[in-house]
Design an enzyme around this catalytic site. Structure first.
Site, mmCIF file in Angstrom:
data_model
loop_
_atom_site.group_PDB
_atom_site.id
_atom_site.type_symbol
_atom_site.label_atom_id
_atom_site.label_comp_id
_atom_site.label_asym_id
_atom_site.label_seq_id
_atom_site.Cartn_x
_atom_site.Cartn_y
_atom_site.Cartn_z
ATOM 1 N N LYS A 172 1.095 -1.189 -0.068
ATOM 2 C CA LYS A 172 0.361 -0.162 -0.093
ATOM 3 C C LYS A 172 1.317 1.341 -0.647
ATOM 4 C CE LYS A 172 -3.663 -0.481 3.044
ATOM 5 N NZ LYS A 172 -4.784 -0.420 1.821
HETATM 6 N N1 PMP Z 1 -6.739 -4.065 -2.123
HETATM 7 C C1 PMP Z 1 -6.633 -2.569 -2.064
HETATM 8 C C2 PMP Z 1 -6.079 -1.308 -3.275
HETATM 9 C C3 PMP Z 1 -6.212 -1.590 -0.752
HETATM 10 O O1 PMP Z 1 -6.481 -0.523 -0.334
HETATM 11 C C4 PMP Z 1 -6.573 -2.938 0.169
HETATM 12 C C5 PMP Z 1 -7.509 -2.140 1.157
HETATM 13 N N2 PMP Z 1 -6.440 -2.113 2.256
HETATM 14 C C6 PMP Z 1 -7.313 -4.019 0.268
HETATM 15 C C7 PMP Z 1 -7.848 -4.806 -1.575
HETATM 16 C C8 PMP Z 1 -7.908 -4.967 1.187
HETATM 17 O O2 PMP Z 1 -6.486 -5.729 1.201
HETATM 18 P P1 PMP Z 1 -7.112 -6.035 2.893
HETATM 19 O O3 PMP Z 1 -7.522 -7.412 3.429
HETATM 20 O O4 PMP Z 1 -5.301 -6.460 3.266
HETATM 21 O O5 PMP Z 1 -7.582 -4.896 3.754
#
Ligand code: PMP
Length: 305
Positions: free
Chosen positions: A157
């Protein structure tokens, strides 16, 4: 807010939000050179316990992104977890909360680069209800594409990369949809603006592989594990755009979004236009895990109090 409650770890201290401020010349502010996490802790009122969810996995992902950004953080995964636990104890919320850890280029000054700069880590905590209000989403395939791994890697991220996500999300919302779906540069389905994506076709639960420029989502991983437990066949493979229109069920998922069923894509009704049985079953199973109601997955939880 404004109550002087400890809500952040910043420059090595636990402080109220008002005291956690960076300079307008901070490299991360000027160039987006930071990486972040989105982590939750869930309050179970029956047990009187706050459970952090998969802290170690969240920090593993953050530390990988930090490595990509050539950071030299002085904290190990365990240090980051301990800071987070300490922050939650000091903040003392007895409700669901959201944590925003950020590793960032903290040097001040002009210059496009990653090396030779100072790095720091900060984390804030806020009370948090629902991220997506509507529980039956109407989405659209975005005209904006996901940058590929050789442009701006989606695996971590990276703060600057969320301009891409914001372009798609705002266009979708201002055109009357709830969310945007990204295609990869080569035209396969990738993910939502801040959620991973699943479809159900002929009883199979299908999600794009990480190599289709999606975030290594922790909810995505958790749901695949839970689905297999429930006897659902899980397949990671590329998905074509038209499969979104033809599928029986579809949902987006993430730490903020949890399991968010989609009932319409580009004006095509998915299934019978209602939340499907697989989505419903998984949402329930996931919720039980988050609240410490499934003994098998207590190792994903960190009790705070
Ligand atoms: N894709 C993106 C681009 C995101 O920003 C997120 C949020 N973190 C997710 C998927 C979902 O990831 P996670 O389940 O680890 O929160």
């Amino acid at each position: 807010m404004g109550e002087n409650r400890i809500q952040a770890y910043f420059e090595g201290k636990y402080v109220p939000l008002e005291e956690a401020k960076i300079s307008i010349l901070t490299h991360a502010f000027l160039y987006g050179t930071a990486c972040f996490g989105g982590v939750r802790a869930y309050w179970n009122p029956e047990k009187g316990q706050l459970y952090g969810f998969r802290f170690e996995d969240h920090y593993r992902r953050l530390l990988n992104a930090a490595k990509l950004l050539r950071m030299n953080l002085k904290y190990s995964n365990e240090d980051l977890r301990n800071i987070t636990i300490e922050l939650l104890r000091k903040a003392n919320y007895r409700e669901n909360v959201y944590l925003r850890p950020v590793a960032y280029k903290s040097s001040q000054g002009i210059g496009v680069k990653l090396h030779g700069l100072e790095d720091d880590f900060t984390v804030a905590v806020i009370p948090f209800g629902k991220y997506i209000d509507n529980n039956a989403l109407r989405v659209t395939v975005s005209g904006w594409r996901r940058p590929d791994d050789n442009m701006l890697p989606s695996r971590g991220k990276i703060n600057g990369a969320y301009v891409n996500a914001s372009l798609a999300k705002s266009d979708a919302v201002e055109n009357g949809y709830d969310e945007a779906i990204f295609l990869t540069a080569s035209g396969h389905v990738s993910e939502g603006s801040a959620e991973n994506l699943f479809i159900v076709r002929k009883g199979q639960l299908i999600t794009p592989p990480i190599t289709d420029d999606v975030l290594e989502g922790i909810t995505r991983d958790s749901l695949m594990v839970l689905a297999r437990d429930l006897g659902i066949e899980v397949v990671e493979r590329s998905i074509d755009r038209t499969e979104l229109y033809f599928c029986d069920e579809m949902f987006l998922c993430g730490t903020a979004a949890q399991v968010s069923p989609v009932v319409e894509v580009d004006h095509r009704i998915i299934g019978d236009g209602k939340i499907g049985p697989v989505s419903e079953k998984l949402a329930q199973a996931f919720n039980d895990v988050l609240l410490g109601k499934n003994e098998k997955y207590m190792h994903w939880l960190t009790p705070i109090f």
